[in-house]
Design a protein around this motif. Structure first.
Motif, mmCIF file in Angstrom:
data_model
loop_
_atom_site.group_PDB
_atom_site.id
_atom_site.type_symbol
_atom_site.label_atom_id
_atom_site.label_comp_id
_atom_site.label_asym_id
_atom_site.label_seq_id
_atom_site.Cartn_x
_atom_site.Cartn_y
_atom_site.Cartn_z
ATOM 1 N N PHE A 197 -4.953 2.667 6.024
ATOM 2 C CA PHE A 197 -4.865 1.205 6.021
ATOM 3 C C PHE A 197 -4.176 0.706 7.281
ATOM 4 O O PHE A 197 -4.637 -0.253 7.921
ATOM 5 C CB PHE A 197 -4.108 0.741 4.778
ATOM 6 C CG PHE A 197 -3.906 -0.750 4.705
ATOM 7 C CD1 PHE A 197 -4.985 -1.619 4.678
ATOM 8 C CD2 PHE A 197 -2.625 -1.291 4.669
ATOM 9 C CE1 PHE A 197 -4.800 -3.008 4.618
ATOM 10 C CE2 PHE A 197 -2.419 -2.661 4.606
ATOM 11 C CZ PHE A 197 -3.508 -3.521 4.577
ATOM 12 N N VAL A 230 0.838 -1.204 0.000
ATOM 13 C CA VAL A 230 0.000 0.000 0.000
ATOM 14 C C VAL A 230 0.872 1.253 0.000
ATOM 15 O O VAL A 230 0.603 2.215 -0.720
ATOM 16 C CB VAL A 230 -0.972 -0.001 1.195
ATOM 17 C CG1 VAL A 230 -1.717 1.326 1.290
ATOM 18 C CG2 VAL A 230 -1.970 -1.149 1.069
ATOM 19 N N ALA A 238 -8.448 -3.202 3.327
ATOM 20 C CA ALA A 238 -7.795 -2.245 2.444
ATOM 21 C C ALA A 238 -8.820 -1.480 1.614
ATOM 22 O O ALA A 238 -8.747 -0.244 1.488
ATOM 23 C CB ALA A 238 -6.797 -2.964 1.542
ATOM 24 N N LEU A 239 -9.782 -2.186 1.052
ATOM 25 C CA LEU A 239 -10.829 -1.535 0.257
ATOM 26 C C LEU A 239 -11.604 -0.535 1.103
ATOM 27 O O LEU A 239 -11.866 0.602 0.680
ATOM 28 C CB LEU A 239 -11.778 -2.583 -0.328
ATOM 29 C CG LEU A 239 -11.204 -3.482 -1.417
ATOM 30 C CD1 LEU A 239 -12.154 -4.640 -1.725
ATOM 31 C CD2 LEU A 239 -10.933 -2.674 -2.694
ATOM 32 N N GLU A 286 -7.611 -7.803 2.394
ATOM 33 C CA GLU A 286 -8.012 -7.120 1.163
ATOM 34 C C GLU A 286 -9.254 -6.261 1.399
ATOM 35 O O GLU A 286 -9.327 -5.109 0.950
ATOM 36 C CB GLU A 286 -8.280 -8.125 0.053
ATOM 37 C CG GLU A 286 -8.730 -7.483 -1.252
ATOM 38 C CD GLU A 286 -8.975 -8.496 -2.358
ATOM 39 O OE1 GLU A 286 -9.562 -8.100 -3.389
ATOM 40 O OE2 GLU A 286 -8.584 -9.674 -2.207
ATOM 41 N N ALA A 333 -5.570 -3.282 -3.765
ATOM 42 C CA ALA A 333 -6.074 -4.169 -2.709
ATOM 43 C C ALA A 333 -6.039 -5.625 -3.146
ATOM 44 O O ALA A 333 -5.858 -6.530 -2.317
ATOM 45 C CB ALA A 333 -7.492 -3.772 -2.321
#
Length: 269
Positions: free
Chosen positions: A165, A154, A190-191, A187, A200
């Motif tokens: 994040f 990221v 992250a989104l 994931e 992501a």
């Protein structure tokens, strides 16, 4: 008190007790235990390096976030974006963290707002060091390495979302001795934190896992003995930095009490 609040209170009490123990160091048992623990950690790292399993930080096979420096630190500037608007003439604050570490979560709860305030004002330059020393507490899933590597991806590919994040990983922190978060759960976090879908979807990255391991090795070379570790340089140069609470000659700061870390940093100005 809710179970979550009870755990946070217990972790805070444990963290404060650790700082008091470091300040007192009144018995040989404490000293011997600390030295033995460090020796064991160092021996494990050296063994792995000697086996050729840990590439040198910055070498081929250990892809580093593009803005990170030779210490493995990820700089976040006044705008909250990795590598952007990072002052060079301010107090340098290096923060070593493991996303599996409950006391790191307490550190974040206690200090994140103060650190953000000082960073946004340009009063400090902040370098984050996601490392992986607690894989043994995730039932073989290597959560510390996976989460640190994801943070590295990221930082590299969505630098504007790194802080959110990282904060979200702590907000969703799994308990020690569990499987940790799955790759799919990381994931989704992250989104939810604003990481673009294509980034992501690429958080599982072997090169960044190697980076996380190499960064952990470099952290040990630089004096990191556990997490959280805070290194402060009044001059802004990493080489001039001192690790807080490292030993009896180090600056002693109870950074698990609200405002103490900020007050210490401001006293250096």
């Amino acid at each position: 008190m809710s179970s979550k609040n009870q755990k946070a209170a217990e972790a805070r009490a444990k963290a404060q007790a650790q700082v008091r123990a470091q300040e007192r160091r009144t018995t040989l048992m404490i000293i011997a235990g600390s030295v033995a623990g460090l020796a064991i950690f160092a021996a494990v790292v050296i063994f792995i390096v000697n086996q050729g399993k840990v590439p040198e930080l910055g070498s081929d096979g250990a892809t580093s976030p593009v803005a990170s420096d030779s210490t493995g630190g990820i700089p976040v500037g006044t705008s909250g974006v990795v590598g952007v608007d990072v002052p060079t003439d301010a107090v340098r604050v290096d923060i070593y963290l493991d996303y599996m570490c409950p006391i790191c979560g307490v550190f974040e709860d206690t200090n994140a707002a103060d650190i953000d305030e000082m960073r946004e004002a340009g009063d400090i330059q902040v370098y984050y060091h996601p490392i992986s020393i607690l894989d043994r507490y995730s039932n073989g899933t290597n959560y510390s390495t996976r989460s640190a590597a994801a943070a590295g991806v990221v930082a590299n590919d969505a630098p504007e979302a790194f802080l959110d994040f990282s904060n979200a990983l702590f907000a969703n922190q799994p308990a020690e001795n569990t499987d940790g978060l799955s790759d799919d759960e990381i994931e989704q976090i992250a989104l939810d934190a604003g990481v673009p879908a294509d980034v992501a979807g690429s958080l599982v990255n072997d090169d960044f896992k190697k980076w996380a391991t190499a960064a952990t090795q470099q952290a040990s070379v630089d004096g990191m003995q556990g997490t959280p570790t805070v290194r402060i340089s009044a001059t802004g140069s990493f080489d001039d930095g001192l690790i807080l609470n490292a030993d009896s000659s180090s600056p002693s700061v109870d950074y698990f009490t609200d405002g103490n870390l900020k007050a210490y940093i401001e006293s250096l100005g």
